[in-house]
Scaffold this motif. Structure first.
Motif, PDB file in Angstrom:
ATOM      1  N   ILE A  54       0.843  -1.200   0.000  1.00  0.00           N
ATOM      2  CA  ILE A  54       0.000   0.000   0.000  1.00  0.00           C
ATOM      3  C   ILE A  54       0.876   1.247   0.000  1.00  0.00           C
ATOM      4  N   VAL A  55       0.488   2.210  -0.823  1.00  0.00           N
ATOM      5  CA  VAL A  55       1.343   3.362  -1.104  1.00  0.00           C
ATOM      6  C   VAL A  55       0.562   4.669  -1.002  1.00  0.00           C
ATOM      7  N   ASP A  56       1.154   5.627  -0.313  1.00  0.00           N
ATOM      8  CA  ASP A  56       0.756   7.029  -0.447  1.00  0.00           C
ATOM      9  C   ASP A  56       2.001   7.753  -0.940  1.00  0.00           C
ATOM     10  N   PRO A  57       2.052   8.073  -2.232  1.00  0.00           N
ATOM     11  CA  PRO A  57       3.294   8.595  -2.806  1.00  0.00           C
ATOM     12  C   PRO A  57       3.675   9.973  -2.287  1.00  0.00           C
ATOM     13  N   LEU A  58       2.678  10.727  -1.810  1.00  0.00           N
ATOM     14  CA  LEU A  58       2.946  12.056  -1.250  1.00  0.00           C
ATOM     15  C   LEU A  58       1.868  12.346  -0.214  1.00  0.00           C
TER      16      LEU A  58
END
Length: 265
Positions: free
Chosen positions: A83-87
């Motif tokens: 799971i990713v929150d790039p910013l």
């Protein structure tokens, strides 16, 4: 999952995404758009997401990927996933305040077990090693070879003089009312997932969040806090915050050192 490979890949991708984000952050101007929920999104969010997603899919093609910027990934019914929150902290990015992070995590059976949180404007990077223990790496950062690592451990808090951290952009009266139930020595504000990391380093004892968040906002910071001996529980019943929920939406929660005497909401 080979955790050693995972940590190497997550760390490298976070640094590469951080370079791309800072390139845009330091430019004279950048485009800011609004998503369907009216939250801001910038070209930095999109560029970092493309970079991280491509890297994770290449390295771990058989592991489901959930990322904030790809709405089609939000309909999955999974308990083990990347799971990713790039910013994270786009509002801080837009205001050029520096409190924004790159977040990449692995959730296994609903529990964030490995993660990296990188704050490129602050030069701080926190992550879990292959054994699941959390460290802070001191820059300058080399993408292939880690620098000096400091093991992280939560505080041994004084419940008569607690250190509290809360959201910079989303702090409200309900949050203040809850914080006021404690004997507080100092209260500070911070943006993005850095708040989890401040509890993990012992710079804060308690981080309550009485507001909307999504799992990509919290998974990496949660993993880092777990690896430093901390906990994250639901605000309503103090049970562990689990992942893989419907639409990947979180309830209110509390992140804390286990020696904090938690108050009811």
């Amino acid at each position: 999952m080979n955790y050693e490979t995972l940590v190497q890949v997550m760390r490298r991708l976070a640094l590469e995404a951080g370079d791309k984000i800072m390139e845009i952050y330091n430019s004279d101007d950048f485009e800011v758009k609004s998503k369907s929920d009216q939250s801001p999104v910038t070209e930095a969010d999109e560029a970092a997401d493309a970079l991280i997603s491509a890297g994770l899919r290449e390295a771990f093609p058989d592991t489901p990927l959930v990322t904030e910027e790809q709405a089609e990934s939000h309909t999955q019914d999974v308990m083990t996933f990347l799971i990713v929150d790039p910013l994270d902290g786009t509002k801080e990015f837009v205001k050029r305040r520096g409190d924004f992070t790159v977040n990449i995590a692995l959730v296994e059976e609903g529990v964030p077990v490995r993660g990296v949180v990188y704050a490129p404007a602050k030069g701080r990077m926190f992550y879990t090693d292959s054994m699941g223990n959390s460290v802070e790496e001191t820059g300058p950062f080399d993408k292939e070879t880690p620098g000096e690592l400091t093991p992280l451990s939560v505080s041994k808090p004084d419940n008569e003089a607690l250190l509290v951290v809360a959201s910079k952009s989303h702090r409200d009266q309900a949050t203040d009312d809850y914080i006021n139930k404690y004997a507080v020595k100092d209260s500070k504000s911070a943006g993005s997932s850095l708040k989890f990391c401040l509890v993990a380093t012992g710079e804060a004892d308690l981080y309550p969040r009485l507001g909307r968040t999504m799992e990509w906002d919290t998974a990496a910071g949660h993993a880092v806090l777990n690896g430093a001996g901390g906990r994250v529980v639901r605000f309503d019943d103090h049970t562990p915050l689990a992942y893989g929920k419907a639409e990947f939406a979180n309830p209110f929660f509390i992140a804390y050192s286990p020696d904090v005497d938690l108050k009811e909401g």
